[in-house]
Design an enzyme around this catalytic site. Structure first.
Site, PDB file in Angstrom:
ATOM      1  N   THR A 181       0.859  -1.181   0.000  1.00  0.00           N
ATOM      2  CA  THR A 181       0.000   0.000   0.000  1.00  0.00           C
ATOM      3  C   THR A 181       0.902   1.240   0.000  1.00  0.00           C
ATOM      4  OG1 THR A 181      -0.187  -0.091   2.403  1.00  0.00           O
ATOM      5  CG2 THR A 181      -1.927  -1.181   1.131  1.00  0.00           C
ATOM      6  N   LEU A 219       7.978   1.008   5.793  1.00  0.00           N
ATOM      7  CA  LEU A 219       8.994  -0.040   5.695  1.00  0.00           C
ATOM      8  C   LEU A 219      10.370   0.529   5.346  1.00  0.00           C
ATOM      9  CD1 LEU A 219       9.858  -3.011   5.743  1.00  0.00           C
ATOM     10  CD2 LEU A 219       9.022  -3.203   3.379  1.00  0.00           C
ATOM     11  N   THR A 279       1.565   4.373   1.596  1.00  0.00           N
ATOM     12  CA  THR A 279       2.368   4.882   2.715  1.00  0.00           C
ATOM     13  C   THR A 279       3.262   3.791   3.278  1.00  0.00           C
ATOM     14  OG1 THR A 279       0.698   6.538   3.251  1.00  0.00           O
ATOM     15  CG2 THR A 279       2.265   5.991   4.992  1.00  0.00           C
ATOM     16  N   CYS A 280       2.744   2.589   3.362  1.00  0.00           N
ATOM     17  CA  CYS A 280       3.523   1.468   3.917  1.00  0.00           C
ATOM     18  C   CYS A 280       4.772   1.210   3.076  1.00  0.00           C
ATOM     19  CB  CYS A 280       2.662   0.211   3.979  1.00  0.00           C
ATOM     20  SG  CYS A 280       1.125   0.427   4.910  1.00  0.00           S
ATOM     21  N   SER A 281       4.622   1.274   1.772  1.00  0.00           N
ATOM     22  CA  SER A 281       5.731   0.967   0.865  1.00  0.00           C
ATOM     23  C   SER A 281       6.668   2.149   0.637  1.00  0.00           C
ATOM     24  CB  SER A 281       5.192   0.501  -0.493  1.00  0.00           C
ATOM     25  OG  SER A 281       4.578  -0.756  -0.365  1.00  0.00           O
TER      26      SER A 281
END
Length: 159
Positions: free
Chosen positions: A46, A54, A48-50
């Site tokens: 997704t 992370l 923001t996560c990517s």
């Protein structure tokens, strides 16, 4: 009620993504005897996560270890195959990917979230924590849509 500082993590089966494939692990065993920086994302791959979450932990790994963290782990309500592919695509092999495919861990922590409006079902809230031998020492839960207090930079400032 959400988990708090001083609480023991619930003992839930997770699935760790490894180079040899998925490996079942009890949370009580994974967190035993070490200090872990744990962060949770609503979903692998997704935006923001990517783009931020992370990569921030990958970038700050050495600093986290120098600050006394034994292991960095990520959990998400995804399967171990998805988390393994996400790890590989982000060169995040030093981060333990803990799949919470059914959302049992997120629910037991009181940190599950309804993402049905996005077609994603029940997921985990975005958070970070420091867990020492299974006990929560720090916890940072994001407001919906935010990304600040669960970042590696913020967590480093608390250690």
């Amino acid at each position: 009620m959400a988990i708090s500082v001083g609480d023991k993590l619930p003992d839930i089966k997770l699935v760790k993504a490894t180079p040899d494939g998925p490996e079942a692990v009890q949370s009580s065993e994974f967190f035993a005897g070490k200090k872990v920086a744990l962060f949770a994302v609503p979903g692998a791959f997704t935006p923001t996560c990517s783009a931020k979450h992370l990569p921030g932990y990958v970038e700050k790994m050495d600093e986290l270890k120098a600050a006394g963290i034994d292991e960095v782990a990520c959990t998400s309500v995804n399967d171990a195959f998805v988390l393994g592919a996400w790890s590989k695509s982000n060169d995040a092999g030093d981060i333990a990917m803990l799949a919470d495919g059914n959302g049992d861990f997120a629910s037991a922590l009181g940190l599950d979230a309804d993402f049905k409006g996005f077609g994603m079902g029940t997921r985990s809230q975005r958070y970070s924590m420091v867990v020492n031998d299974g006990i929560v020492e720090q916890i940072n839960v994001e407001a919906p849509g935010d990304f600040s207090v669960s970042s590696a930079e913020h967590l480093l400032g608390q250690i």
